[in-house]
Motif scaffolding. Structure first.
Motif, PDB file in Angstrom:
ATOM      1  N   GLU A  23       9.628  19.577  -0.391  1.00  0.00           N
ATOM      2  CA  GLU A  23       9.290  18.885   0.855  1.00  0.00           C
ATOM      3  C   GLU A  23       7.809  18.521   0.891  1.00  0.00           C
ATOM      4  O   GLU A  23       7.439  17.408   1.262  1.00  0.00           O
ATOM      5  N   TYR A  24       6.952  19.453   0.490  1.00  0.00           N
ATOM      6  CA  TYR A  24       5.505  19.189   0.466  1.00  0.00           C
ATOM      7  C   TYR A  24       5.179  18.065  -0.521  1.00  0.00           C
ATOM      8  O   TYR A  24       4.382  17.180  -0.235  1.00  0.00           O
ATOM      9  N   MET A  25       5.799  18.125  -1.694  1.00  0.00           N
ATOM     10  CA  MET A  25       5.522  17.133  -2.730  1.00  0.00           C
ATOM     11  C   MET A  25       5.921  15.739  -2.268  1.00  0.00           C
ATOM     12  O   MET A  25       5.161  14.784  -2.408  1.00  0.00           O
ATOM     13  N   ILE A  26       7.094  15.598  -1.676  1.00  0.00           N
ATOM     14  CA  ILE A  26       7.564  14.289  -1.212  1.00  0.00           C
ATOM     15  C   ILE A  26       6.650  13.754  -0.113  1.00  0.00           C
ATOM     16  O   ILE A  26       6.283  12.573  -0.111  1.00  0.00           O
ATOM     17  N   GLY A  27       6.233  14.618   0.805  1.00  0.00           N
ATOM     18  CA  GLY A  27       5.333  14.188   1.870  1.00  0.00           C
ATOM     19  C   GLY A  27       3.998  13.711   1.341  1.00  0.00           C
ATOM     20  O   GLY A  27       3.477  12.671   1.760  1.00  0.00           O
ATOM     21  N   HIS A  28       3.429  14.455   0.408  1.00  0.00           N
ATOM     22  CA  HIS A  28       2.147  14.055  -0.162  1.00  0.00           C
ATOM     23  C   HIS A  28       2.278  12.848  -1.083  1.00  0.00           C
ATOM     24  O   HIS A  28       1.375  12.019  -1.163  1.00  0.00           O
ATOM     25  N   LEU A  29       3.394  12.747  -1.770  1.00  0.00           N
ATOM     26  CA  LEU A  29       3.623  11.587  -2.627  1.00  0.00           C
ATOM     27  C   LEU A  29       3.655  10.310  -1.789  1.00  0.00           C
ATOM     28  O   LEU A  29       3.063   9.300  -2.162  1.00  0.00           O
ATOM     29  N   ASP A  30       4.316  10.360  -0.653  1.00  0.00           N
ATOM     30  CA  ASP A  30       4.373   9.195   0.221  1.00  0.00           C
ATOM     31  C   ASP A  30       2.967   8.778   0.658  1.00  0.00           C
ATOM     32  O   ASP A  30       2.625   7.597   0.611  1.00  0.00           O
ATOM     33  N   GLN A  31       2.137   9.746   1.032  1.00  0.00           N
ATOM     34  CA  GLN A  31       0.749   9.449   1.414  1.00  0.00           C
ATOM     35  C   GLN A  31      -0.012   8.842   0.233  1.00  0.00           C
ATOM     36  O   GLN A  31      -0.755   7.863   0.398  1.00  0.00           O
ATOM     37  N   TYR A  32       0.157   9.413  -0.934  1.00  0.00           N
ATOM     38  CA  TYR A  32      -0.531   8.931  -2.129  1.00  0.00           C
ATOM     39  C   TYR A  32      -0.143   7.482  -2.449  1.00  0.00           C
ATOM     40  O   TYR A  32      -0.992   6.650  -2.739  1.00  0.00           O
ATOM     41  N   LEU A  33       1.147   7.193  -2.383  1.00  0.00           N
ATOM     42  CA  LEU A  33       1.626   5.846  -2.686  1.00  0.00           C
ATOM     43  C   LEU A  33       1.076   4.831  -1.687  1.00  0.00           C
ATOM     44  O   LEU A  33       0.667   3.734  -2.069  1.00  0.00           O
ATOM     45  N   GLN A  34       1.058   5.197  -0.427  1.00  0.00           N
ATOM     46  CA  GLN A  34       0.534   4.290   0.595  1.00  0.00           C
ATOM     47  C   GLN A  34      -0.963   4.043   0.404  1.00  0.00           C
ATOM     48  O   GLN A  34      -1.424   2.898   0.463  1.00  0.00           O
ATOM     49  N   GLN A  35      -1.730   5.099   0.169  1.00  0.00           N
ATOM     50  CA  GLN A  35      -3.175   4.957  -0.027  1.00  0.00           C
ATOM     51  C   GLN A  35      -3.479   4.176  -1.306  1.00  0.00           C
ATOM     52  O   GLN A  35      -4.402   3.357  -1.338  1.00  0.00           O
ATOM     53  N   SER A  36      -2.710   4.405  -2.339  1.00  0.00           N
ATOM     54  CA  SER A  36      -2.913   3.695  -3.602  1.00  0.00           C
ATOM     55  C   SER A  36      -2.614   2.211  -3.449  1.00  0.00           C
ATOM     56  O   SER A  36      -3.325   1.367  -3.990  1.00  0.00           O
ATOM     57  N   ALA A  37      -1.569   1.891  -2.712  1.00  0.00           N
ATOM     58  CA  ALA A  37      -1.214   0.488  -2.487  1.00  0.00           C
ATOM     59  C   ALA A  37      -2.349  -0.237  -1.757  1.00  0.00           C
ATOM     60  O   ALA A  37      -2.639  -1.396  -2.051  1.00  0.00           O
ATOM     61  N   LEU A  38      -3.008   0.449  -0.830  1.00  0.00           N
ATOM     62  CA  LEU A  38      -4.138  -0.153  -0.120  1.00  0.00           C
ATOM     63  C   LEU A  38      -5.300  -0.455  -1.066  1.00  0.00           C
ATOM     64  O   LEU A  38      -6.094  -1.353  -0.807  1.00  0.00           O
TER      65      LEU A  38
END
Length: 55
Positions: A23-38
């Motif tokens: 659960e922690y990994m998926i939550g942080h992965l989503d944040q990482y993907l969004q920030q990286s896309a920016l």
């Protein structure tokens, strides 16, 4: 085409693992993907990345 491969694995069932790790990994992965896309970082699947390449 330069790039990196991210391999993510944590079932939360490994000896000593936090049972909430997936659960922690998926939550942080989503944040990482969004920030990286920016930042203009583009993600593709392995299939997309190697389409048309010969081995």
């Amino acid at each position: 085409m330069p790039g990196r491969i991210f391999l993510l694995h944590d079932s939360g069932e490994t000896l000593g693992a936090d049972s909430n790790a997936p659960e922690y990994m998926i939550g942080h992965l989503d944040q990482y993907l969004q920030q990286s896309a920016l930042k203009g970082i583009h993600f593709v699947s392995l299939k997309e990345g190697y389409q048309g390449h010969r081995t």
